[in-house]
Design an enzyme around this catalytic site. Structure first.
Site, short mmCIF file in Angstrom:
data_model
loop_
_atom_site.label_atom_id
_atom_site.label_comp_id
_atom_site.label_asym_id
_atom_site.label_seq_id
_atom_site.Cartn_x
_atom_site.Cartn_y
_atom_site.Cartn_z
N ARG A 117 -17.81 4.01 -6.22
CA ARG A 117 -18.62 4.10 -7.44
C ARG A 117 -20.05 4.55 -7.15
O ARG A 117 -20.67 5.23 -7.96
CB ARG A 117 -18.67 2.75 -8.14
CG ARG A 117 -17.46 2.39 -8.98
CD ARG A 117 -17.56 0.95 -9.46
NE ARG A 117 -18.77 0.71 -10.24
CZ ARG A 117 -19.24 -0.52 -10.49
NH1 ARG A 117 -18.61 -1.60 -10.04
NH2 ARG A 117 -20.33 -0.67 -11.21
N TYR A 144 0.83 -1.20 0.00
CA TYR A 144 0.00 0.00 0.00
C TYR A 144 0.86 1.26 0.00
O TYR A 144 1.85 1.35 0.74
CB TYR A 144 -0.93 0.02 1.21
CG TYR A 144 -2.07 -0.98 1.17
CD1 TYR A 144 -2.43 -1.61 -0.02
CD2 TYR A 144 -2.79 -1.29 2.32
CE1 TYR A 144 -3.48 -2.52 -0.06
CE2 TYR A 144 -3.85 -2.20 2.28
CZ TYR A 144 -4.18 -2.81 1.10
OH TYR A 144 -5.21 -3.71 1.07
N SER A 156 -6.29 -13.58 0.89
CA SER A 156 -7.12 -12.53 0.29
C SER A 156 -7.30 -12.86 -1.18
O SER A 156 -6.35 -13.28 -1.85
CB SER A 156 -6.43 -11.16 0.46
OG SER A 156 -7.22 -10.12 -0.06
#
Length: 307
Positions: free
Chosen positions: A222, A59, A164
């Site tokens: 979104r 990240y 994940s």
């Protein structure tokens, strides 16, 4: 909120908060200008009962863990109130990793061990509560991953493990080689991304009594930002209708409450860097959607009635 965010028991010795906070935008958010801002997020989350903090080594081009760790070192007493999750195995091309010629995955024992050492150093902590493999690696040797996990747990550097973005077959393969059950699979899901509800991913989690985590629970914003997104546009009216019905602050809380209603008891990971939005999102834990209201949202998301 009427009460702190509830807990999810992942096993006899580990529990997470039913909402987590995620650090993936920490280094590219206009709302974060100093470690003081990061501390404010930590304190806000903890005050609400959100104790689970989600990271990944990549990240912020490998910068978020260090930034978070620098902030945490100024309020080190807060560490005992947290469950820190981080991920490894994605290898990005960037200035800080000149040896990477192409973006790829690496689940070798050496890479996993080295990644954990770097994460511990950057986060300024002595152990990781849960380590996840970030993406399925087509070259993963499950026995080698198991060996790495055993090594890390034996040394006290990682308490528990998970994955994940793993499909059911990938999850089962790795689990077949491990001495202990994995505690989570962090999956993308939202009213705009329904696949894991129907492709067996969440069925497997419920079957194995594994608590999934959910990334991008609001569809990467979104729902709010993309005016040309036909599916999001179709969803907004029903979410607004439910916002009014359930006296929610915004449609985000309804979208999160919709996920919390899933029987696999998922943990949505909040990506906001705004303390006020963390407080708003926590209100979702107080909303119990009527079954038919839940299906009304599903129908809007799918664009057709259930069969």
């Amino acid at each position: 909120m009427s009460a702190p965010v509830a807990r999810r028991k992942l096993n006899e010795d580990l529990s997470f908060s039913s909402l987590a906070w995620g650090a993936w935008r920490l280094r590219n958010s206009p709302d974060i200008s100093s470690t003081h801002d990061v501390v404010r997020i930590m304190e806000t989350a903890l005050d609400l009962g959100i104790t689970t903090f989600d990271h990944a080594d990549i990240y912020g081009n490998y910068g978020c863990e260090d930034y978070f760790g620098a902030a945490l070192s100024t309020v080190s007493h807060l560490r005992s109130q947290m469950e820190i999750v981080t991920k490894c195995d994605i290898a990005l091309v960037c200035d800080s990793r000149p040896e990477h010629r192409i973006n790829h995955y690496n689940t070798s024992k050496r890479h996993i061990l080295e990644s954990v050492e770097t994460s511990l150093k950057n986060l300024r902590i002595d152990h990781i509560d849960t380590l996840l493999l970030h993406r399925p690696d087509p070259l993963m040797v499950a026995d080698e991953v198991a060996d790495a996990f055993n090594h890390l747990q034996r040394d006290g550097k990682v308490r528990y493990f998970g994955v994940s973005n793993f499909k059911p077959s990938q999850f089962n393969l790795l689990q077949s080689r491990l001495d202990q059950p994995m505690v989570t699979n962090q999956i993308e899901c939202s009213v705009l991304e329904l696949a894991p509800i129907f492709d067996g991913t969440f069925d497997l989690m419920q079957q194995k009594r594994v608590t999934p985590m959910i990334w991008s629970p609001l569809g990467g914003a979104r729902l709010f930002k993309d005016k040309d997104d036909a599916v999001a546009a179709h969803l907004r009216p029903i979410l607004e209708e439910m916002r009014v019905k359930y006296n929610a602050h915004g449609i985000a809380e309804i979208a999160i409450a919709w996920l919390l209603a899933l029987p696999c008891q998922p943990i949505p990971v909040l990506g906001t860097m705004k303390p006020d939005r963390i407080r708003d999102a926590a209100q979702a834990c107080d909303i119990t959607l009527d079954r038919q209201d839940w299906f009304a949202i599903l129908v809007a998301a799918q664009g057709h009635p259930v069969p």
